[in-house]
Scaffold this motif. Sequence first.
Motif, short mmCIF file in Angstrom:
data_model
loop_
_atom_site.label_atom_id
_atom_site.label_comp_id
_atom_site.label_asym_id
_atom_site.label_seq_id
_atom_site.Cartn_x
_atom_site.Cartn_y
_atom_site.Cartn_z
N LEU A 168 40.42 -104.09 1.06
CA LEU A 168 38.97 -104.12 0.96
C LEU A 168 38.41 -105.03 2.06
N VAL A 169 37.41 -104.53 2.78
CA VAL A 169 36.77 -105.30 3.85
C VAL A 169 35.30 -105.50 3.50
N VAL A 170 34.83 -106.74 3.62
CA VAL A 170 33.43 -107.07 3.37
C VAL A 170 32.79 -107.49 4.69
N ASP A 201 40.90 -99.33 2.83
CA ASP A 201 40.64 -98.30 1.82
C ASP A 201 39.15 -98.20 1.52
N LEU A 202 38.44 -99.33 1.60
CA LEU A 202 37.02 -99.33 1.25
C LEU A 202 36.32 -100.43 2.04
N ALA A 236 32.52 -96.20 3.27
CA ALA A 236 31.69 -97.41 3.35
C ALA A 236 30.60 -97.35 2.29
N VAL A 237 30.35 -98.48 1.65
CA VAL A 237 29.30 -98.60 0.64
C VAL A 237 28.33 -99.68 1.11
N ILE A 282 42.30 -76.52 10.97
CA ILE A 282 41.30 -76.82 9.94
C ILE A 282 40.75 -78.23 10.18
N ILE A 283 39.43 -78.35 10.22
CA ILE A 283 38.76 -79.64 10.42
C ILE A 283 37.90 -79.90 9.19
N ILE A 284 38.18 -81.00 8.49
CA ILE A 284 37.39 -81.37 7.31
C ILE A 284 36.98 -82.83 7.45
N HIS A 285 35.69 -83.05 7.47
CA HIS A 285 35.10 -84.39 7.62
C HIS A 285 35.54 -85.31 6.48
N SER A 286 35.68 -86.60 6.79
CA SER A 286 36.16 -87.55 5.79
C SER A 286 35.19 -87.69 4.61
N LYS A 287 33.91 -87.41 4.82
CA LYS A 287 32.95 -87.54 3.73
C LYS A 287 32.64 -86.21 3.06
#
Length: 600
Positions: free
Chosen positions: A244-246, A370-371, A411-412, A498-503
Amino acid sequence: MNEHSSAQLFLALFRFLEEHGIAYCVMGDSRDFPHVIASDVDIVIAPDCLPSLAGRLQTFCARHEWRVVQCLSHEHNAHYFVLSRIDVDGGPIYLAVDFCGDYYRHGRLFLTAQQLLSERTAARDRVGRARGFFVAAPADEFIYYLMKRVDKQQLDECHASHLSAQWRQDSQGARCQLKYFWDSATDVAELACAAESGDWSALSVSLPRLRKALQRQLRQSARATFAEFKRRWARLAQPTGLLLVVLGPDGSGKSSLIQQLSSVLQPAFRRVEIFHLRPRLFQRAAAAIPVTQPQAQPPHAWLVSLIKPIYFLADYGLGYLLKIRPRLVRSGLVVFDRYYHDLLVDPRRYRYRASMRWPRSIGRQIPSPDLWLVLDVPAEVAQARKSEVTFAESARQRAAYRDLAARLDNAVLLNAARPLAEVVTQASSAVLAHLAERTRMRLNASAVSADNPLGARVLLFFCRHEIPFFSRLVRVLFNSDIYATLAPSTRLPHPYGIIIHSKARLGERVTVMQQVTLGGKDMDENLAPIVGDDVYIGVGAKVLGGVRIGNEVTIGANAVVTRDVPPCHTVVGFNRLLPREAAATILSAMVRDTKLEIWP
């Protein structure tokens, strides 16, 4: 913790197991259970019920508004689950439950589930009333608990009290168990004397010897050794910890948030460790000194500025492999206060003066967390909390971090202008939601459609597990960039290009053909499609931007979709929508070689 809610949940869990015909018994000290839950709860079930347990537990938790946020295997047939939900006061509460079949320790079979379940009995309180769950027979509970304490080399007064209580209920049966597992008459006599008298203090020095004698008696089998190897490999490939990164501008409250958040999230992990900026593989963590005047020092020379990102890359890359990854494998929560990407937002803090293209290029090679939690705070609030930089710089940093959050995967963005307790609640909810989704995907991974060819299964495996180097290599071999979290039922009949965006988010039973792109539309917006259930996406189709594709939609070959598609429609060409009935009529007419006016 809300003890009443926890007790109700466990009693409901036991009823749920009984409704599904799963025999179980609670192991360990359950004298005050379920109203007092001191630690995780050990439950033994039949080994043939273990494969379906994860799915049933998820169903149970959804029914009672709980979530499975963690699952790890500490033996090849033992699964440790952490359940969580948000309490009425806004904070998370946790329950840990440990299910196992046959009782193994380090690949050695101690007790079979059949033995523990065959003589189970209903738990009763001191006045003889049933407490709503089953426990093992006293002699079986005694030997189970004793072997567990001996193997762990831990035996305190509470453990001793429980062992003596079980001995007094069936001393003859417990003595027979001792003779079976320890072949030395001296060891048996010593253990029996301690159980009879209730004084286990003298045994503390004998625990290593008793453990060695127990291990000699219980040898490892080749099958158990292989199963243990598979379990350890799975833990290496799929760590149960969280990186986790802040991030956030000066004055956003990162340090205060991290301290409280680490405490709030600790029950979901085995350990918590905090790093400042870098892993610091080449120096001690204590050497990290907080920067009090980030803009005061002059920039480095041009050559030093070019070398610094390379030094960071070495520290992050090797530090991840040697320090961070091992902690994640051991179910640790690793929290970074700032990260490499701070250099991209605030180069003056790190005394960087060269072109930003170079650190941006290096940043693509830095291990991703991861987040990300990005704190957003107005400049006036940041200045009131910490005035180390100018108001204009605070405003610039806020805009830069918001832009960074839009471009980062997972990212949140948190409103850090609110009171600290509310920010902690926001952050913990985001982390637990991420853990719950990750756990759901992992528990359902075995349900991947058998219709997928071998190549698709290989591609999906490496895309889901994110194994350093190998995942990237497999993507190159298949000419596919799949970074989204795909449901286990996703089908890739021809997994190439196949290309699928991470979001991007795909529902259940989605079929994706070759050369399909599910990605962004605008350079300035990090938006991706949300695809419903039972959707078919034909060869070469392009679905772009933050569009929503309804359930049971068919997207034709080479179609381009940049607008929302309602359920049960077919898309052809450029955003040409047809209801399912119209599409079926046109297809039938084409088969009959009849000319129809498709669009006016």
